[in-house]
Design a protein around this motif. Structure first.
Motif, PDB file in Angstrom:
ATOM      1  N   TYR A 124      -0.147  -6.516 -11.736  1.00 20.49           N
ATOM      2  CA  TYR A 124      -0.394  -4.854 -11.965  1.00 20.49           C
ATOM      3  C   TYR A 124       0.666  -4.302 -12.729  1.00 20.49           C
ATOM      4  CZ  TYR A 124      -4.628  -6.120  -9.528  1.00 20.49           C
ATOM      5  OH  TYR A 124      -5.664  -6.681  -8.830  1.00 20.49           O
ATOM      6  N   SER A 125       0.468  -3.281 -13.633  1.00 15.79           N
ATOM      7  CA  SER A 125       1.527  -2.737 -14.176  1.00 15.79           C
ATOM      8  C   SER A 125       2.327  -1.829 -13.554  1.00 15.79           C
ATOM      9  CB  SER A 125       1.219  -1.980 -15.621  1.00 15.79           C
ATOM     10  OG  SER A 125       0.255  -0.992 -14.969  1.00 15.79           O
ATOM     11  N   ASN A 126       1.937  -1.412 -12.379  1.00 12.40           N
ATOM     12  CA  ASN A 126       2.537  -0.286 -11.270  1.00 12.40           C
ATOM     13  C   ASN A 126       1.726  -0.270 -10.291  1.00 12.40           C
ATOM     14  OD1 ASN A 126       0.864   1.654 -12.052  1.00 12.40           O
ATOM     15  ND2 ASN A 126       2.399   2.363 -13.371  1.00 12.40           N
ATOM     16  N   GLU A 127       2.210   0.263  -9.049  1.00 12.43           N
ATOM     17  CA  GLU A 127       1.444   0.409  -7.827  1.00 12.43           C
ATOM     18  C   GLU A 127       0.359   1.224  -8.113  1.00 12.43           C
ATOM     19  OE1 GLU A 127       3.013   0.877  -3.620  1.00 12.43           O
ATOM     20  OE2 GLU A 127       4.977   0.820  -4.652  1.00 12.43           O
ATOM     21  N   CYS A 128       0.508   2.209  -8.903  1.00 16.26           N
ATOM     22  CA  CYS A 128      -0.785   3.207  -8.981  1.00 16.26           C
ATOM     23  C   CYS A 128      -1.691   2.634  -9.669  1.00 16.26           C
ATOM     24  CB  CYS A 128      -0.283   4.386 -10.142  1.00 16.26           C
ATOM     25  SG  CYS A 128      -1.693   5.642 -10.413  1.00 16.26           S
ATOM     26  N   SER A 129      -1.636   1.608 -10.702  1.00 15.02           N
ATOM     27  CA  SER A 129      -2.745   0.841 -11.341  1.00 15.02           C
ATOM     28  C   SER A 129      -3.465   0.003 -10.159  1.00 15.02           C
ATOM     29  CB  SER A 129      -2.490  -0.047 -12.566  1.00 15.02           C
ATOM     30  OG  SER A 129      -1.261  -0.867 -12.281  1.00 15.02           O
ATOM     31  N   LEU A 130      -2.645  -0.851  -9.336  1.00  9.72           N
ATOM     32  CA  LEU A 130      -3.428  -1.515  -8.162  1.00  9.72           C
ATOM     33  C   LEU A 130      -3.988  -0.335  -7.181  1.00  9.72           C
ATOM     34  CD1 LEU A 130      -3.711  -4.022  -6.576  1.00  9.72           C
ATOM     35  CD2 LEU A 130      -1.573  -3.466  -5.418  1.00  9.72           C
ATOM     36  N   CYS A 131      -3.886   0.695  -7.111  1.00  4.87           N
ATOM     37  CA  CYS A 131      -4.669   1.682  -6.205  1.00  4.87           C
ATOM     38  C   CYS A 131      -5.827   1.787  -7.060  1.00  4.87           C
ATOM     39  CB  CYS A 131      -3.753   2.975  -6.152  1.00  4.87           C
ATOM     40  SG  CYS A 131      -2.570   2.828  -5.139  1.00  4.87           S
ATOM     41  N   PHE A 132      -5.956   2.110  -8.246  1.00  2.41           N
ATOM     42  CA  PHE A 132      -7.135   2.567  -9.023  1.00  2.41           C
ATOM     43  C   PHE A 132      -7.941   1.181  -9.028  1.00  2.41           C
ATOM     44  CE2 PHE A 132      -5.387   6.240 -10.467  1.00  2.41           C
ATOM     45  CZ  PHE A 132      -6.539   7.116 -10.654  1.00  2.41           C
ATOM     46  N   GLU A 133      -7.553   0.099  -9.222  1.00  2.45           N
ATOM     47  CA  GLU A 133      -8.017  -1.294  -9.081  1.00  2.45           C
ATOM     48  C   GLU A 133      -8.941  -1.359  -7.490  1.00  2.45           C
ATOM     49  OE1 GLU A 133     -10.161  -4.461 -10.414  1.00  2.45           O
ATOM     50  OE2 GLU A 133      -8.898  -3.094 -11.571  1.00  2.45           O
ATOM     51  N   ASN A 134      -8.271  -1.102  -6.542  1.00  2.00           N
ATOM     52  CA  ASN A 134      -8.687  -1.088  -5.251  1.00  2.00           C
ATOM     53  C   ASN A 134      -9.845  -0.182  -5.209  1.00  2.00           C
ATOM     54  OD1 ASN A 134      -6.848  -3.160  -4.336  1.00  2.00           O
ATOM     55  ND2 ASN A 134      -5.612  -1.683  -3.478  1.00  2.00           N
ATOM     56  N   ARG A 135      -9.714   1.086  -5.633  1.00  3.09           N
ATOM     57  CA  ARG A 135     -10.903   1.898  -5.576  1.00  3.09           C
ATOM     58  C   ARG A 135     -12.122   1.519  -6.336  1.00  3.09           C
ATOM     59  NH1 ARG A 135      -7.631   6.840  -6.932  1.00  3.09           N
ATOM     60  NH2 ARG A 135      -6.359   7.429  -5.192  1.00  3.09           N
ATOM     61  N   ALA A 136     -11.831   0.806  -7.513  1.00  2.00           N
ATOM     62  CA  ALA A 136     -13.088   0.307  -8.340  1.00  2.00           C
ATOM     63  C   ALA A 136     -13.671  -0.797  -7.415  1.00  2.00           C
ATOM     64  CB  ALA A 136     -12.496  -0.113  -9.513  1.00  2.00           C
ATOM     65  N   ARG A 137     -12.941  -1.718  -6.932  1.00  2.00           N
ATOM     66  CA  ARG A 137     -13.410  -2.528  -6.244  1.00  2.00           C
ATOM     67  C   ARG A 137     -13.920  -2.467  -4.910  1.00  2.00           C
ATOM     68  NH1 ARG A 137      -9.373  -8.001  -6.734  1.00  2.00           N
ATOM     69  NH2 ARG A 137      -8.989  -7.682  -9.173  1.00  2.00           N
ATOM     70  N   GLN A 138     -13.643  -1.427  -4.108  1.00  2.00           N
ATOM     71  CA  GLN A 138     -13.875  -1.096  -2.888  1.00  2.00           C
ATOM     72  C   GLN A 138     -13.208  -2.156  -2.023  1.00  2.00           C
ATOM     73  OE1 GLN A 138     -14.875   1.695  -1.711  1.00  2.00           O
ATOM     74  NE2 GLN A 138     -14.826   2.484  -3.721  1.00  2.00           N
ATOM     75  N   VAL A 139     -12.330  -2.952  -2.283  1.00  2.00           N
ATOM     76  CA  VAL A 139     -11.650  -3.999  -1.583  1.00  2.00           C
ATOM     77  C   VAL A 139     -10.371  -3.989  -1.803  1.00  2.00           C
ATOM     78  CG1 VAL A 139     -11.202  -6.734  -1.417  1.00  2.00           C
ATOM     79  CG2 VAL A 139     -13.395  -5.603  -2.132  1.00  2.00           C
ATOM     80  N   PRO A 140      -9.292  -3.696  -0.810  1.00  2.00           N
ATOM     81  CA  PRO A 140      -7.958  -3.446  -0.865  1.00  2.00           C
ATOM     82  C   PRO A 140      -7.005  -4.855  -1.067  1.00  2.00           C
ATOM     83  CG  PRO A 140      -8.610  -3.698   1.412  1.00  2.00           C
ATOM     84  CD  PRO A 140      -9.807  -3.656   0.650  1.00  2.00           C
ATOM     85  N   VAL A 141      -6.632  -4.875  -1.980  1.00  2.00           N
ATOM     86  CA  VAL A 141      -5.821  -5.942  -2.822  1.00  2.00           C
ATOM     87  C   VAL A 141      -4.250  -5.627  -2.185  1.00  2.00           C
ATOM     88  CG1 VAL A 141      -4.673  -7.000  -4.478  1.00  2.00           C
ATOM     89  CG2 VAL A 141      -7.048  -6.666  -4.535  1.00  2.00           C
ATOM     90  N   LEU A 142      -3.780  -6.345  -1.532  1.00  2.00           N
ATOM     91  CA  LEU A 142      -2.221  -6.126  -0.860  1.00  2.00           C
ATOM     92  C   LEU A 142      -1.149  -6.506  -2.037  1.00  2.00           C
ATOM     93  CD1 LEU A 142      -2.511  -7.208   2.675  1.00  2.00           C
ATOM     94  CD2 LEU A 142      -2.682  -5.142   1.865  1.00  2.00           C
ATOM     95  N   ILE A 143      -0.044  -5.809  -1.867  1.00  2.00           N
ATOM     96  CA  ILE A 143       0.994  -6.240  -2.786  1.00  2.00           C
ATOM     97  C   ILE A 143       1.688  -7.367  -2.265  1.00  2.00           C
ATOM     98  CG2 ILE A 143       3.174  -5.746  -3.564  1.00  2.00           C
ATOM     99  CD1 ILE A 143       2.242  -2.719  -3.585  1.00  2.00           C
TER     100      ILE A 143
END
Length: 78
Positions: A53-72
């Motif tokens: 992911y390009s940065n932590e924020c983009s990972l956060c938005f992806e987690n919201r879209a999926r409703q599944v928490p992807v960890l770093i």
């Protein structure tokens, strides 16, 4: 004296064992202030799903879209 050295050795081993397991679990992305959008800076993080992911924020938005928490998994590209 022998008891003290055994105690210290056991303490060191327990401390080292704790550090290795923390790296295997992953870290949750810091999503504070990620309500409106993400900055466009490139500060890659490797998700536990194997995607960079390009940065932590983009990972956060992806987690919201999926409703599944992807960890770093690690900081930097996968």
């Amino acid at each position: 004296m022998k008891v003290a050295s055994i105690f210290l050795s056991a303490l060191v081993l327990l401390t080292l064992a704790g550090n290795t397991t923390a790296n295997l679990v992953g870290k949750q992305a810091n999503c504070n202030g990620a309500t409106m959008g993400c900055p466009r800076n490139y500060d890659p993080v490797c998700g536990a799903d194997g995607i960079t992911y390009s940065n932590e924020c983009s990972l956060c938005f992806e987690n919201r879209a999926r409703q599944v928490p992807v960890l770093i998994k690690k900081y930097g590209p996968c």
